[in-house]
Motif scaffolding. Structure first.
Motif, short mmCIF file in Angstrom:
data_model
loop_
_atom_site.label_atom_id
_atom_site.label_comp_id
_atom_site.label_asym_id
_atom_site.label_seq_id
_atom_site.Cartn_x
_atom_site.Cartn_y
_atom_site.Cartn_z
N GLU A 214 0.81 -1.21 0.00
CA GLU A 214 0.00 0.00 0.00
C GLU A 214 0.85 1.27 0.00
O GLU A 214 0.44 2.30 -0.52
CB GLU A 214 -0.92 -0.01 1.22
N SER A 215 2.04 1.18 0.61
CA SER A 215 2.89 2.38 0.66
C SER A 215 3.34 2.80 -0.74
O SER A 215 3.47 4.00 -1.02
CB SER A 215 4.12 2.11 1.54
N GLN A 216 3.56 1.83 -1.62
CA GLN A 216 3.93 2.17 -2.99
C GLN A 216 2.77 2.84 -3.73
O GLN A 216 2.98 3.79 -4.49
CB GLN A 216 4.37 0.91 -3.73
N LEU A 217 1.56 2.36 -3.49
CA LEU A 217 0.40 2.99 -4.10
C LEU A 217 0.21 4.41 -3.58
O LEU A 217 -0.12 5.33 -4.34
CB LEU A 217 -0.86 2.16 -3.83
N GLU A 218 0.42 4.62 -2.27
CA GLU A 218 0.29 5.96 -1.70
C GLU A 218 1.37 6.88 -2.24
O GLU A 218 1.10 8.06 -2.54
CB GLU A 218 0.37 5.88 -0.18
N ALA A 219 2.59 6.35 -2.39
CA ALA A 219 3.67 7.18 -2.95
C ALA A 219 3.37 7.57 -4.39
O ALA A 219 3.63 8.72 -4.81
CB ALA A 219 4.99 6.42 -2.86
N ALA A 220 2.83 6.63 -5.17
CA ALA A 220 2.48 6.95 -6.55
C ALA A 220 1.37 7.98 -6.60
O ALA A 220 1.37 8.87 -7.47
CB ALA A 220 2.05 5.67 -7.27
N THR A 221 0.41 7.91 -5.67
CA THR A 221 -0.66 8.91 -5.63
C THR A 221 -0.10 10.29 -5.29
O THR A 221 -0.51 11.30 -5.90
CB THR A 221 -1.71 8.50 -4.59
N LEU A 222 0.82 10.36 -4.34
CA LEU A 222 1.44 11.64 -3.99
C LEU A 222 2.25 12.22 -5.15
O LEU A 222 2.37 13.44 -5.28
CB LEU A 222 2.33 11.46 -2.76
N ASP A 223 2.81 11.36 -5.98
CA ASP A 223 3.56 11.82 -7.15
C ASP A 223 2.66 12.25 -8.30
O ASP A 223 3.16 12.67 -9.36
CB ASP A 223 4.51 10.73 -7.64
N GLY A 224 1.35 12.13 -8.11
CA GLY A 224 0.41 12.57 -9.14
C GLY A 224 0.03 11.50 -10.14
O GLY A 224 -0.57 11.82 -11.18
N ALA A 225 0.33 10.23 -9.87
CA ALA A 225 -0.01 9.15 -10.80
C ALA A 225 -1.50 8.86 -10.73
O ALA A 225 -2.10 8.81 -9.65
CB ALA A 225 0.78 7.90 -10.46
N GLY A 226 -2.10 8.68 -11.90
CA GLY A 226 -3.50 8.33 -11.99
C GLY A 226 -3.71 6.83 -11.88
O GLY A 226 -2.75 6.06 -11.74
N PRO A 227 -4.95 6.38 -11.97
CA PRO A 227 -5.23 4.95 -11.85
C PRO A 227 -4.52 4.10 -12.89
O PRO A 227 -4.01 3.01 -12.57
CB PRO A 227 -6.76 4.87 -12.01
N ARG B 286 -1.72 4.83 -14.58
CA ARG B 286 -0.27 4.84 -14.31
C ARG B 286 0.08 3.95 -13.13
O ARG B 286 1.07 3.20 -13.16
CB ARG B 286 0.17 6.28 -14.04
N LYS B 287 -0.75 3.96 -12.08
CA LYS B 287 -0.49 3.10 -10.93
C LYS B 287 -0.66 1.63 -11.30
O LYS B 287 0.08 0.77 -10.79
CB LYS B 287 -1.43 3.48 -9.78
N LEU B 288 -1.59 1.36 -12.19
CA LEU B 288 -1.81 -0.02 -12.61
C LEU B 288 -0.57 -0.58 -13.31
O LEU B 288 -0.12 -1.69 -12.99
CB LEU B 288 -3.03 -0.10 -13.53
N PHE B 289 -0.02 0.17 -14.26
CA PHE B 289 1.09 -0.34 -15.06
C PHE B 289 2.45 -0.17 -14.40
O PHE B 289 3.38 -0.91 -14.71
CB PHE B 289 1.09 0.36 -16.43
N ASP B 290 2.59 0.80 -13.50
CA ASP B 290 3.89 1.05 -12.89
C ASP B 290 4.04 0.46 -11.50
O ASP B 290 5.17 0.28 -11.03
CB ASP B 290 4.16 2.57 -12.81
N VAL B 291 2.93 0.15 -10.84
CA VAL B 291 3.01 -0.36 -9.46
C VAL B 291 2.37 -1.75 -9.35
O VAL B 291 3.01 -2.71 -8.93
CB VAL B 291 2.34 0.62 -8.47
N VAL B 292 1.10 -1.84 -9.75
CA VAL B 292 0.35 -3.08 -9.50
C VAL B 292 0.87 -4.23 -10.34
O VAL B 292 1.21 -5.30 -9.81
CB VAL B 292 -1.15 -2.85 -9.76
N LEU B 293 0.92 -4.05 -11.67
CA LEU B 293 1.34 -5.16 -12.54
C LEU B 293 2.77 -5.62 -12.27
O LEU B 293 3.02 -6.83 -12.24
CB LEU B 293 1.16 -4.75 -14.00
N PRO B 294 3.75 -4.71 -12.07
CA PRO B 294 5.09 -5.21 -11.71
C PRO B 294 5.12 -5.97 -10.39
O PRO B 294 5.89 -6.93 -10.24
CB PRO B 294 5.93 -3.93 -11.62
N ALA B 295 4.25 -5.60 -9.45
CA ALA B 295 4.25 -6.27 -8.15
C ALA B 295 3.69 -7.68 -8.23
O ALA B 295 4.09 -8.55 -7.45
CB ALA B 295 3.45 -5.45 -7.14
N ILE B 296 2.78 -7.92 -9.17
CA ILE B 296 2.15 -9.25 -9.27
C ILE B 296 2.59 -9.97 -10.55
O ILE B 296 1.92 -10.91 -10.99
CB ILE B 296 0.62 -9.14 -9.22
N ARG B 297 3.71 -9.55 -11.13
CA ARG B 297 4.14 -10.10 -12.41
C ARG B 297 4.34 -11.61 -12.34
O ARG B 297 3.95 -12.35 -13.25
CB ARG B 297 5.44 -9.43 -12.87
#
Length: 295
Positions: free
Chosen positions: A184-197, A199-210
């Motif tokens: 969750e901390s990575q998702l919160e950091a991406a939100t603070l950096d201005g990433a949209g849904p 961007r968070k999907l492809f840069d955070v979620v998918l790499p985490a569950i690859r």
């Protein structure tokens, strides 16, 4: 490891290796051996013919049809099942009201046996009394009833739809478990950096569950390629062999025509094709993952 530890290791592995040898490798070796012999129900004494059956099967135009149908069937079901399963997992991971009830409802297709599912959808695809035609006519999608399972142009798509409907909850369960372990901390950091849904999907979620995605695709690839009951109950490989795949061809050749040598040959061919498909996907996925950090 000491010699004693090595002996203990093999001792604990022995029951598993024995079971695998009896129930997995022995039948596989037996299938390869039988594919080198001409045998049938009428003439039970097998005659060694070497690679003649392989040559005859490869020269048969039906083999190209079976191979093409199997590839279309496998790729279509695996792709749609994983996309739909991931979308459902993303939706159910949002903390919706009555989430437990929703999960139970989504799991219903997966719980049903394959034969029951196929019989249910045969009634739904019925040209005269089926629910599918009734809904599509009322919504204006079609003007007249269509024989979905009797038309070579629509039979494969209809069978693929049923397989996806039944199988996507399996992928959903795997992806839902993986999504709940994303940091969750990575998702919160991406939100603070201005990433949209997106961007968070492809840069955070998918790499985490690859790695979970890789395992799930390989599993569904193997299960789908070897699927039998839905296709056989719905169409028996027809019409005009438009839905004939390796499992239905093996069953028809072995238990319908009692040509056990040809059936074993198709079985060996199916194992080789499946091994190539899995190997290609793993190679491509690993190549993509190695280039990703450099980008």
């Amino acid at each position: 490891m000491t010699r004693r530890d090595q002996w203990l290791l093999w001792l604990f592995l022995a029951p598993t290796l024995l079971l695998m040898g009896v129930f997995l490798y022995y039948p596989m070796i037996g299938t390869v051996w039988e594919s080198l012999h001409q045998s049938s129900f009428i003439s039970p004494d097998p005659e060694f013919v070497g690679a003649q059956i392989y040559s005859r099967v490869l020269d048969d135009p039906d083999f190209g049809t079976i191979l093409a149908n199997s590839l279309v069937w496998t790729v279509g079901v695996v792709a749609l099942q994983n996309v739909l399963g991931f979308a459902a997992a993303m939706l159910l991971n949002q903390g919706l009201p009555m989430q437990g009830v929703l999960r139970a409802l989504v799991l219903m297709p997966f719980i049903l046996p394959g034969v029951v599912t196929a019989i249910l959808w045969r009634f739904m695809y019925d040209p005269q009394l089926g629910l599918v035609n009734s809904l599509m006519i009322r919504t204006g999608l079609v003007e007249d009833s269509a024989a979905w399972l009797a038309d070579p142009g629509t039979a494969m798509a209809a069978v693929i739809f049923v397989a996806v409907w039944k199988g996507f909850p399996f992928s959903m369960l795997i992806y839902l478990a993986a999504l709940q372990n994303v940091d969750e901390s990575q998702l919160e950091a991406a939100t603070l950096d201005g990433a949209g849904p997106v961007r968070k999907l492809f840069d955070v979620v998918l790499p985490a569950i690859r790695h979970v995605v890789l395992v799930n695709i390989v599993l569904t690839l193997i299960l789908t390629f070897n699927y039998f009951d839905i296709v056989w109950v719905l169409t028996r490989g027809g019409p005009q062999d438009s839905t004939h795949i390796f499992p239905t061809k093996i069953y028809e050749t072995g238990f319908g025509q009692f040509q056990f040598g040809e059936a074993a040959t198709y079985g060996v061919m199916s194992i080789l094709v499946l091994a190539v498909l899995v190997a290609l996907y793993v190679i491509v996925e690993r190549g993509t993952s190695r280039r990703r950090p450099e980008a």
